[in-house]
Scaffold this motif. Structure first.
Motif, PDB file in Angstrom:
ATOM      1  N   ILE A  27     -25.673   6.785  40.056  1.00  0.00           N
ATOM      2  CA  ILE A  27     -24.943   8.055  40.138  1.00  0.00           C
ATOM      3  C   ILE A  27     -23.523   7.792  40.638  1.00  0.00           C
ATOM      4  N   TYR A  28     -22.551   8.140  39.828  1.00  0.00           N
ATOM      5  CA  TYR A  28     -21.126   7.958  40.129  1.00  0.00           C
ATOM      6  C   TYR A  28     -20.404   9.273  39.824  1.00  0.00           C
ATOM      7  N   TYR A  29     -19.895   9.962  40.802  1.00  0.00           N
ATOM      8  CA  TYR A  29     -19.941   9.787  42.237  1.00  0.00           C
ATOM      9  C   TYR A  29     -20.522  11.069  42.796  1.00  0.00           C
ATOM     10  N   PRO A  30     -21.469  10.975  43.745  1.00  0.00           N
ATOM     11  CA  PRO A  30     -22.180  12.182  44.191  1.00  0.00           C
ATOM     12  C   PRO A  30     -21.357  13.139  45.053  1.00  0.00           C
ATOM     13  N   VAL A  31     -20.293  12.625  45.695  1.00  0.00           N
ATOM     14  CA  VAL A  31     -19.440  13.482  46.537  1.00  0.00           C
ATOM     15  C   VAL A  31     -17.982  13.205  46.190  1.00  0.00           C
ATOM     16  N   PRO A  32     -17.244  14.184  45.656  1.00  0.00           N
ATOM     17  CA  PRO A  32     -15.823  13.962  45.373  1.00  0.00           C
ATOM     18  C   PRO A  32     -15.040  13.758  46.665  1.00  0.00           C
ATOM     19  N   MET A  33     -13.892  13.104  46.548  1.00  0.00           N
ATOM     20  CA  MET A  33     -13.135  12.711  47.741  1.00  0.00           C
ATOM     21  C   MET A  33     -12.759  13.891  48.632  1.00  0.00           C
ATOM     22  N   HIS A  34     -12.365  14.998  48.043  1.00  0.00           N
ATOM     23  CA  HIS A  34     -11.880  16.115  48.870  1.00  0.00           C
ATOM     24  C   HIS A  34     -12.975  16.759  49.703  1.00  0.00           C
ATOM     25  N   LEU A  35     -14.245  16.455  49.384  1.00  0.00           N
ATOM     26  CA  LEU A  35     -15.363  17.000  50.159  1.00  0.00           C
ATOM     27  C   LEU A  35     -16.045  15.954  51.032  1.00  0.00           C
ATOM     28  N   GLN A  36     -15.517  14.745  51.079  1.00  0.00           N
ATOM     29  CA  GLN A  36     -16.065  13.734  51.979  1.00  0.00           C
ATOM     30  C   GLN A  36     -15.804  14.156  53.430  1.00  0.00           C
ATOM     31  N   LYS A  37     -16.786  13.938  54.292  1.00  0.00           N
ATOM     32  CA  LYS A  37     -16.664  14.393  55.682  1.00  0.00           C
ATOM     33  C   LYS A  37     -15.470  13.781  56.400  1.00  0.00           C
ATOM     34  N   VAL A  38     -15.155  12.531  56.049  1.00  0.00           N
ATOM     35  CA  VAL A  38     -14.040  11.870  56.733  1.00  0.00           C
ATOM     36  C   VAL A  38     -12.710  12.586  56.494  1.00  0.00           C
ATOM     37  N   PHE A  39     -12.627  13.329  55.373  1.00  0.00           N
ATOM     38  CA  PHE A  39     -11.388  14.045  55.059  1.00  0.00           C
ATOM     39  C   PHE A  39     -11.459  15.532  55.433  1.00  0.00           C
ATOM     40  N   LYS A  40     -12.447  15.894  56.245  1.00  0.00           N
ATOM     41  CA  LYS A  40     -12.580  17.282  56.678  1.00  0.00           C
ATOM     42  C   LYS A  40     -11.315  17.819  57.355  1.00  0.00           C
ATOM     43  N   PRO A  41     -10.597  16.983  58.148  1.00  0.00           N
ATOM     44  CA  PRO A  41      -9.355  17.478  58.769  1.00  0.00           C
ATOM     45  C   PRO A  41      -8.285  17.911  57.770  1.00  0.00           C
ATOM     46  N   LEU A  42      -8.396  17.492  56.509  1.00  0.00           N
ATOM     47  CA  LEU A  42      -7.410  17.883  55.502  1.00  0.00           C
ATOM     48  C   LEU A  42      -7.648  19.299  54.985  1.00  0.00           C
ATOM     49  N   ALA A  43      -8.783  19.885  55.377  1.00  0.00           N
ATOM     50  CA  ALA A  43      -9.088  21.308  55.118  1.00  0.00           C
ATOM     51  C   ALA A  43      -9.292  21.654  53.648  1.00  0.00           C
ATOM     52  N   TYR A  44      -9.789  20.704  52.870  1.00  0.00           N
ATOM     53  CA  TYR A  44     -10.200  21.054  51.518  1.00  0.00           C
ATOM     54  C   TYR A  44     -11.534  21.797  51.590  1.00  0.00           C
ATOM     55  N   LYS A  45     -11.823  22.559  50.567  1.00  0.00           N
ATOM     56  CA  LYS A  45     -13.086  23.302  50.532  1.00  0.00           C
ATOM     57  C   LYS A  45     -13.660  23.273  49.120  1.00  0.00           C
ATOM     58  N   GLU A  46     -14.916  23.651  49.004  1.00  0.00           N
ATOM     59  CA  GLU A  46     -15.557  23.725  47.689  1.00  0.00           C
ATOM     60  C   GLU A  46     -14.778  24.689  46.802  1.00  0.00           C
ATOM     61  N   GLY A  47     -14.560  24.272  45.565  1.00  0.00           N
ATOM     62  CA  GLY A  47     -13.793  25.075  44.625  1.00  0.00           C
ATOM     63  C   GLY A  47     -12.360  24.599  44.469  1.00  0.00           C
ATOM     64  N   ASP A  48     -11.896  23.698  45.359  1.00  0.00           N
ATOM     65  CA  ASP A  48     -10.514  23.209  45.254  1.00  0.00           C
ATOM     66  C   ASP A  48     -10.323  22.276  44.060  1.00  0.00           C
ATOM     67  N   CYS A  49     -11.347  21.506  43.739  1.00  0.00           N
ATOM     68  CA  CYS A  49     -11.312  20.609  42.561  1.00  0.00           C
ATOM     69  C   CYS A  49     -12.585  20.860  41.764  1.00  0.00           C
ATOM     70  N   PRO A  50     -12.645  21.973  41.042  1.00  0.00           N
ATOM     71  CA  PRO A  50     -13.902  22.391  40.411  1.00  0.00           C
ATOM     72  C   PRO A  50     -14.468  21.400  39.397  1.00  0.00           C
ATOM     73  N   ASN A  51     -13.610  20.739  38.636  1.00  0.00           N
ATOM     74  CA  ASN A  51     -14.122  19.789  37.649  1.00  0.00           C
ATOM     75  C   ASN A  51     -14.760  18.571  38.318  1.00  0.00           C
TER      76      ASN A  51
END
Length: 395
Positions: A338-362
């Motif tokens: 499986i490539y890739y199960p979690v997109p970068m903007h939703l990785q926990k390490v990048f939580k301080p960047l304040a991305y949320k579900e729906g920001d990169c829908p594709n």
């Protein structure tokens, strides 16, 4: 029948005699670091790509980090890249102190959506990292056009795309700096870790050469002069042996790092480089067999970037029932990934960047649907037929 996602043992058997001899030759010569195999491989890799400079490093992640540092990118800067990639792309940006800015992908090619790049550019933006995901080239014309308009650097993350091309030009020659990985599973892989940075800019090549060895020696001094606008001729001393003793390494001019490709890996990569075009053609033919065999299913098969040559590091499908299908194939002895199960903007390490579900829908959509079937040059037609029939049986 049992079929691996990639079969490195099978590949080794095709080059066993050459490889064994090459390794023994290195051991007998006892020159392990920055020796003749490294120099020859760098030259041969440049010739293969049609590039001026190839500088080998310890791995693909180091290649990205050193490339960013060579461009002077660091604290307070932003670098635009795709959200649908392996972690190292974004990790390298953060590692140098910059902020990754994630852009969604084209739903068909899985590459960065060039139509969405400009809206992310501001006065902190310094570069775009284009990832040729799964071996499918990005639209480098459009990316370079945007970069030129906004005075940005372009880095190619070509870790999965060695031997791919765009409009007849090899991937790795279409940017300021390009980064390759020789991790064993890559299309050109060694027996450990390895990487390469490619550039047509001689000054950047000098800086990269300095950064990979603690900013020391002649290249360290040359790089220091370049960065400080000092016009001074620096003579290269070729009389020293890097393996035993090189007094010049104790003179340091930049804060660099230790990231070198060793002789054993270079010796093996030289052998594999000579096989790469043949292996690439095999991958492309295997992909054709898959795509033809699966055309009447409800699975989404790969789409090649217009004007690009896809080299199928991975053969990626989309399925609404990914987990069930992968579990079924496992019962048939067929490996999947499986490539890739979690997109970068939703990785926990990048939580301080304040991305949320729906920001990169594709990217989010693909992360829930994509998976890989076995793909390697030595894969047999009857094995592909078995896999295709198993997929059809599930459907």
């Amino acid at each position: 029948m049992k079929i691996s996602l990639i079969d490195l043992k099978r590949q080794y058997q095709t080059i066993k005699e050459e490889s064994d001899k090459a390794v023994l030759d290195v051991l007998n010569n006892a020159q392990y670091i920055m020796g003749e195999n490294v120099k020859s491989f760098e030259k041969e890799f440049s010739e293969f790509l049609g590039a001026k400079n190839s500088i080998s490093v310890g791995n693909g992640t180091d290649a990205l980090i050193i490339a960013l540092r060579a461009l002077g990118i660091g604290e307070g800067d932003e670098v635009i890249t795709t959200s649908y990639t392996f972690f190292a792309t974004a990790e390298a940006i953060s590692y140098v102190g910059a902020t990754p800015v994630f852009v969604d992908v084209d739903i068909e090619t899985y590459n960065i959506d060039t139509k969405l790049i400009e809206e992310k550019i501001n006065n902190k933006t310094k570069a775009i990292i284009a990832v040729h995901i799964f071996g499918n080239p990005c639209d480098m014309d459009e990316i370079n056009k945007i970069a030129k308009k906004h005075s940005l650097f372009v880095i190619e993350d070509a870790a999965q795309a060695v031997a791919a091309d765009f409009k007849g030009k090899k991937i790795g020659t279409l940017s300021d700096l390009a980064c390759f990985s020789f991790f064993p599973t890559k299309n050109l892989g060694c027996a450990g870790d390895g990487g390469m940075i490619v550039t047509n800019n001689d000054d950047l090549a000098t800086i990269v050469k300095a950064l990979r060895v603690h900013g020391s020696g002649e290249n360290g001094l040359k790089a220091y002069n370049i960065l400080n606008n000092i016009d001074e001729v620096v003579e290269e001393d070729k009389s020293t042996d890097n393996t035993v003793y090189n007094p010049l390494k104790y003179y340091n001019y930049l804060i660099g790092q230790n990231s070198r490709l060793d002789e054993l890996q270079a010796a093996l990569l030289r052998i594999k480089l000579r096989k790469l075009e043949e292996w690439t053609n095999n991958r492309i033919e295997n992909a054709k067999l898959y795509t033809e065999g699966l055309k009447d299913t409800n699975l989404v098969t790969p789409v090649t970037q217009k004007d690009g040559k896809h080299v199928y590091h991975l053969y990626i499908l989309q399925s609404e029932k990914r987990e069930e299908l992968c579990n079924f194939l496992e019962t048939k002895g067929i490996a999947t990934g499986i490539y890739y199960p979690v997109p970068m903007h939703l990785q926990k390490v990048f939580k301080p960047l304040a991305y949320k579900e729906g920001d990169c829908p594709n990217a989010e959509y693909l992360s829930k649907r994509t998976f890989a079937l076995p793909m390697f040059p030595e894969l047999k037609a009857e094995e592909i037929d078995y896999i295709v029939n198993a997929v059809k049986e599930f459907n």
